[in-house]
Design a protein around this motif. Structure first.
Motif, PDB file in Angstrom:
ATOM      1  N   CYS A  85       6.455   1.771  -2.819  1.00  0.00           N
ATOM      2  CA  CYS A  85       5.194   1.551  -2.109  1.00  0.00           C
ATOM      3  C   CYS A  85       4.017   1.952  -2.967  1.00  0.00           C
ATOM      4  N   GLY A  86       2.880   1.289  -2.695  1.00  0.00           N
ATOM      5  CA  GLY A  86       1.629   1.656  -3.345  1.00  0.00           C
ATOM      6  C   GLY A  86       1.361   0.943  -4.653  1.00  0.00           C
TER       7      GLY A  86
ATOM      8  N   SER B 107       0.849  -1.199   0.000  1.00  0.00           N
ATOM      9  CA  SER B 107       0.000   0.000   0.000  1.00  0.00           C
ATOM     10  C   SER B 107       0.881   1.245   0.000  1.00  0.00           C
ATOM     11  N   ASN B 108       0.263   2.370  -0.328  1.00  0.00           N
ATOM     12  CA  ASN B 108       0.986   3.646  -0.263  1.00  0.00           C
ATOM     13  C   ASN B 108       0.900   4.160   1.175  1.00  0.00           C
TER      14      ASN B 108
ATOM     15  N   ALA C 134      -0.154   7.684   2.057  1.00  0.00           N
ATOM     16  CA  ALA C 134      -1.534   8.121   1.836  1.00  0.00           C
ATOM     17  C   ALA C 134      -2.462   7.515   2.888  1.00  0.00           C
ATOM     18  N   ARG C 135      -1.880   6.980   3.963  1.00  0.00           N
ATOM     19  CA  ARG C 135      -2.686   6.309   4.982  1.00  0.00           C
ATOM     20  C   ARG C 135      -2.578   7.038   6.323  1.00  0.00           C
TER      21      ARG C 135
END
Ligand code: DQA
Length: 162
Positions: A141-142, A118-119, A122-123
């Motif tokens: 990532c992402g 996952s990014n 952005a979490r």
């Protein structure tokens, strides 16, 4: 998948360069764990794809997953005496907490790429700090499981040119 695959030590009969792929806690649940965030591929599928990618390049790719910080530290330490040339690591939640795993990677001085499905930027804010990124060769990532294939391509490139 079994915790460890392809653990043969380098020898006259097995002179291939070695890349170790490390997976942190809860990544054994990939495929069923929050697929909207982490995708549908299982760890076994990710490993098989990377193993084939390595085989095509004449490199032995082995994978190890653990939910335990100490076991991951132990695996990094033994990588040094086994002649592992490169590490690809998704430390999972230990990304944001583990000075011990960071110290192990620094101690063995094996170059590594950090991967996240996952990014993390952005979490939640607690995922946005990594104890690994500043000492990694690179960070991906992402991009879901494709991130592992890209990391392996980069590692193979580095091994080839070293
Ligand atoms: C993760 C991101 C981490 O924040 C999380 O704890 C994981 C997986 C990822 O691959 O996106 O377990 O490393």
């Amino acid at each position: 998948m079994s915790k460890q695959t392809g653990t043969k030590k380098p020898s006259a009969e097995n002179p291939k360069p070695r890349i170790l792929v490390l997976h942190g806690p809860n990544l054994n649940l990939l495929g069923s764990r929050e697929p909207g965030i982490y995708g549908h591929n299982t760890l076994e599928q990710i490993h098989r794809t990377m193993e084939a990618q390595g085989r095509a390049a004449g490199v032995q790719v082995e994978s190890y997953q653990s939910n335990s910080e100490g076991e991951l530290v132990d695996r990094v330490q033994s990588a040094a005496s086994e002649g592992v040339q490169f590490i690809i690591i998704n430390p999972a939640a230990y990304t944001h907490t583990s000075i011990a795993l960071r110290d192990a990677l620094t101690a063995v001085a094996i170059p590594f790429i950090e991967v996240h499905l996952s990014n993390i930027h952005a979490r939640e804010s607690f995922r946005q700090h990594s104890y690994f990124s500043d000492i990694a060769v690179g960070v991906i990532c992402g991009l879901g499981s494709t991130g592992y294939e890209l990391a392996l391509a980069a590692a193979l490139e580095r091994i080839k040119s070293s």
